[in-house]
Design a protein around this motif. Sequence first.
Motif, PDB file in Angstrom:
ATOM      1  N   UNK A 185      36.523  32.455  45.594  1.00 22.58           N
ATOM      2  CA  UNK A 185      36.249  31.075  45.165  1.00 22.58           C
ATOM      3  C   UNK A 185      35.874  31.038  43.684  1.00 22.58           C
ATOM      4  N   UNK A 186      35.057  32.013  43.269  1.00 22.64           N
ATOM      5  CA  UNK A 186      34.590  32.042  41.874  1.00 22.64           C
ATOM      6  C   UNK A 186      35.752  32.244  40.902  1.00 22.64           C
ATOM      7  N   UNK A 187      36.635  33.179  41.209  1.00 24.43           N
ATOM      8  CA  UNK A 187      37.707  33.493  40.257  1.00 24.43           C
ATOM      9  C   UNK A 187      38.727  32.356  40.191  1.00 24.43           C
ATOM     10  N   UNK A 188      38.953  31.659  41.300  1.00 24.14           N
ATOM     11  CA  UNK A 188      39.894  30.527  41.283  1.00 24.14           C
ATOM     12  C   UNK A 188      39.324  29.378  40.457  1.00 24.14           C
ATOM     13  N   UNK A 189      38.008  29.176  40.564  1.00 30.96           N
ATOM     14  CA  UNK A 189      37.364  28.134  39.759  1.00 30.96           C
ATOM     15  C   UNK A 189      37.386  28.533  38.278  1.00 30.96           C
ATOM     16  N   UNK A 190      37.177  29.820  38.013  1.00 30.03           N
ATOM     17  CA  UNK A 190      37.118  30.320  36.636  1.00 30.03           C
ATOM     18  C   UNK A 190      38.480  30.193  35.956  1.00 30.03           C
TER      19      UNK A 190
ATOM     20  N   UNK B 111      44.914  28.476  41.839  1.00 31.26           N
ATOM     21  CA  UNK B 111      44.726  28.788  43.255  1.00 31.26           C
ATOM     22  C   UNK B 111      45.607  29.976  43.623  1.00 31.26           C
ATOM     23  N   UNK B 112      45.022  31.003  44.215  1.00 32.34           N
ATOM     24  CA  UNK B 112      45.788  32.177  44.623  1.00 32.34           C
ATOM     25  C   UNK B 112      46.516  31.908  45.936  1.00 32.34           C
ATOM     26  N   UNK B 113      47.736  32.374  46.026  1.00 33.59           N
ATOM     27  CA  UNK B 113      48.502  32.276  47.271  1.00 33.59           C
ATOM     28  C   UNK B 113      47.856  33.175  48.318  1.00 33.59           C
ATOM     29  N   UNK B 114      48.143  32.934  49.610  1.00 31.63           N
ATOM     30  CA  UNK B 114      47.529  33.753  50.672  1.00 31.63           C
ATOM     31  C   UNK B 114      47.725  35.258  50.472  1.00 31.63           C
ATOM     32  N   UNK B 115      48.933  35.674  50.050  1.00 29.35           N
ATOM     33  CA  UNK B 115      49.164  37.113  49.853  1.00 29.35           C
ATOM     34  C   UNK B 115      48.343  37.639  48.672  1.00 29.35           C
ATOM     35  N   UNK B 116      48.182  36.808  47.653  1.00 25.40           N
ATOM     36  CA  UNK B 116      47.370  37.219  46.502  1.00 25.40           C
ATOM     37  C   UNK B 116      45.894  37.314  46.887  1.00 25.40           C
TER      38      UNK B 116
ATOM     39  N   UNK C  69      41.159  40.856  48.170  1.00 25.38           N
ATOM     40  CA  UNK C  69      40.193  41.445  49.115  1.00 25.38           C
ATOM     41  C   UNK C  69      40.420  42.959  49.238  1.00 25.38           C
ATOM     42  N   UNK C  70      41.704  43.346  49.358  1.00 23.80           N
ATOM     43  CA  UNK C  70      42.012  44.777  49.491  1.00 23.80           C
ATOM     44  C   UNK C  70      41.582  45.541  48.249  1.00 23.80           C
TER      45      UNK C  70
ATOM     46  N   UNK D 135      42.939  38.368  37.962  1.00 22.34           N
ATOM     47  CA  UNK D 135      41.850  37.916  38.840  1.00 22.34           C
ATOM     48  C   UNK D 135      40.978  39.084  39.277  1.00 22.34           C
ATOM     49  N   UNK D 136      41.597  40.193  39.655  1.00 15.20           N
ATOM     50  CA  UNK D 136      40.844  41.387  40.063  1.00 15.20           C
ATOM     51  C   UNK D 136      39.950  41.851  38.912  1.00 15.20           C
ATOM     52  N   UNK D 137      40.506  41.875  37.713  1.00 13.44           N
ATOM     53  CA  UNK D 137      39.760  42.345  36.553  1.00 13.44           C
ATOM     54  C   UNK D 137      38.572  41.436  36.235  1.00 13.44           C
ATOM     55  N   UNK D 138      38.756  40.120  36.372  1.00  9.10           N
ATOM     56  CA  UNK D 138      37.661  39.182  36.102  1.00  9.10           C
ATOM     57  C   UNK D 138      36.490  39.423  37.049  1.00  9.10           C
ATOM     58  N   UNK D 139      36.804  39.610  38.325  1.00  5.54           N
ATOM     59  CA  UNK D 139      35.746  39.836  39.322  1.00  5.54           C
ATOM     60  C   UNK D 139      34.994  41.134  39.012  1.00  5.54           C
ATOM     61  N   UNK D 140      35.737  42.189  38.731  1.00  5.62           N
ATOM     62  CA  UNK D 140      35.105  43.488  38.513  1.00  5.62           C
ATOM     63  C   UNK D 140      34.368  43.555  37.176  1.00  5.62           C
ATOM     64  N   UNK D 141      34.887  42.842  36.164  1.00  8.41           N
ATOM     65  CA  UNK D 141      34.152  42.761  34.895  1.00  8.41           C
ATOM     66  C   UNK D 141      32.792  42.105  35.107  1.00  8.41           C
ATOM     67  N   UNK D 142      32.770  41.073  35.957  1.00  7.23           N
ATOM     68  CA  UNK D 142      31.511  40.362  36.239  1.00  7.23           C
ATOM     69  C   UNK D 142      30.502  41.284  36.922  1.00  7.23           C
ATOM     70  N   UNK D 143      31.000  42.325  37.569  1.00  9.01           N
ATOM     71  CA  UNK D 143      30.128  43.297  38.241  1.00  9.01           C
ATOM     72  C   UNK D 143      29.893  44.543  37.364  1.00  9.01           C
ATOM     73  N   UNK D 144      30.267  44.446  36.083  1.00  7.57           N
ATOM     74  CA  UNK D 144      30.059  45.535  35.111  1.00  7.57           C
ATOM     75  C   UNK D 144      30.752  46.834  35.499  1.00  7.57           C
TER      76      UNK D 144
END
Length: 731
Positions: free
Chosen positions: A324-329, A333-338, A343-344, A367-376
Amino acid sequence: MRSEREESGNATPKDGLSGLIDRVTYHNEETGFAVLRVQVKGRRELITVIGTVPSVSAGEWINAQGTWVQDREHGLQLKADFLQCSPPTSREGIEKYLGSGLIKGIGPVYAKKLVAKFHENVFTIIDQFSARLEEVDGIGTGRRKKIKEAWAEQKVVREIMVFLHDNGVSTSRASRIYKAYGEEAISTVRANPYTLAKDIHGIGFKTADTIAAKLGIPSDSIIRARAGIVHTLAEAMQSGHCAFPRETLIAKAVELLAMTESVVTEALDRMLLDGEVVFESIGGKELIYLPPIRNAEVQIAARLRHLATQPSMYPPIDADKALAWVQERTGKALAPTQAEALRQALTSRVLVITGGPGVGKTTLVHSILLVLQAKSVALQLCAPTGRAAKRLCETTGLPAKTIHRLLEFQPGSGGFTRNESRPLDCDLLIADETSMIDVPLFSKLLRALPPHAHLILVGDVDQLPSVGPGMALADIIRSGVVPVVRLTEIFRQAAQSAIISNAHRINDGHLPEAGTEKDSDFFFIERDEPESIQSTILELVKTRIPKKLHLDPIRDIQVLCPMNRGSLGAREMNRLLQQSLNPKRHDEPAVEKFGTHFRLRDKVIQNRNNYDKEVFNGDIGQITKIDPDERELVILFDKREVVYDFNELDEISLAYAITIHKSQGSEFPAIVIPIAMQHFLLLQRNLIYTALTRGKQFVVLTGEKKALSLAVRNHRANDRHSALHERLTAR
């Protein structure tokens, strides 16, 4: 009618002449063939001498013997059976010799100054008292050292050229041989001429074999058989194989060597005992490897199998909240497969993301990179080529390096400083364009992965496999050992591109739909004859596409050919395109080397990795300067100027047209692709699919519909001898 003796004058007897070489009209280093203009005592006009000589420069003294011939175009010439050149002794000859460009750092201006200062002693000064060169105006310490080094080098190089010429082979690689072996070059080659094929770029087994025969190595010797087996396996690797079945290897070596099978078999058995090659029976295959590539397969399989069983080492992440956070950022909107892939990626230690153009691989990775950057999480990104790394950097906003630069390749040793003992500094490594990575490089990359780190491999498995050995990405996906996300949904914006929709049509086995709308970005222009295909390509590149899209015909438009050979191959198309787009200008310097004419503004491609220059196989640049005095030219690669000595020009080729294989990892504003039945052997679906996906704005296919249809139907997988899949799936 006057006799030939009268026609040639008393100073030039019928059977030969001696004189000063005024200029070298032509000299081919491959064959030694030369056309010389010679000043003969007592004769006003210059005499033309033709013959073969390993090396020659203006100013040298020549002794020639042969037959006088009356050429219809060029008049009277001496066709020499014997040519011998010796250093000049007169001031005039010395000045011409030094000013000919033979010695780097001395052009006509400095040649005149040196002769004026040192007269006939100038060679002795350079050779033994080079410090005195600084007495000449304009020569400082730097130039003096350069002249001294160039003088020493050219003496040895000339000895090598004579040695090669005497042994019946081309002299064009003499400088490269000198750089590899130094002053021990001739003794090294005499000891084992087959080392040339292994160590010197551009010298193959047949050339080394010719020298070996001249040096008296018997045609049925074990040393020759061993060299032939190594060469056969090396050729196999260049064709994409990691190994050869024993029977295949023996048969190919027998064919190469024209030798009895018993001698080849004996040589192979000795090599197996010595560990020079390795035999392995695996998955019903009996394969012979060169040891390094077998080790690479073993290491890839062991590391991936281990990695796939390990838990995530990331800090706790709520996948739903992260989604939800990365789609808002991003506002996307990510497709179901994305979403499932995201998640994987947050839970798997290793993951493969694959899919064609327009399916959202870039959006997912971002999107993966944004999430992981936020987690340092510490991130590192890489790709096989400079262009692919640059594109990855542009799409993610993060630094990206070529794999070689990431692993800190060391040109001197040929190894990487990043490995198990000095791993990369990251928690996640993302490698893009992984369909291009061959087995040896994949192994090196995995060796440098820290024990705690995650790995994401991104690539389009339907593209052509790597130029080097193996089909690493395809084997990894097929094994099922590693989690794989295959993105298939074409996003609405991408679907509006005829390039993308037709790439997917081709990948699904359907013919592309030719564009009819004026604003379409894809067209197929049907032509049946090679000549009409050629003329269509020239018109498209020179006039029609630049006018339509306001593109530069040299920089922005790329012709992609299925192969090098043939009238529609890259070599011939380069000749025609250079002639059309960048014709010779008499007021500008140019150089002919290794059979190619290089001019200012020419587009060129690097053909091998050169780590000293930090230029890599497939890098494309443009010639910006040619200096005949310094015997150098400058190529602009992506805003960085790189200097090439004339003797290094076998590393580059013209790049108005390149093969589709060479284009992997690159994108171009506009591409033109010839397709014809003369490409029959290479017409495959993944070839055309790969070509189409190189075009960003505009793609034109032109040629025979029959050939296009054949390519699209031909989905036969490339059969490459490898056991990586079997190692990955072994119980």
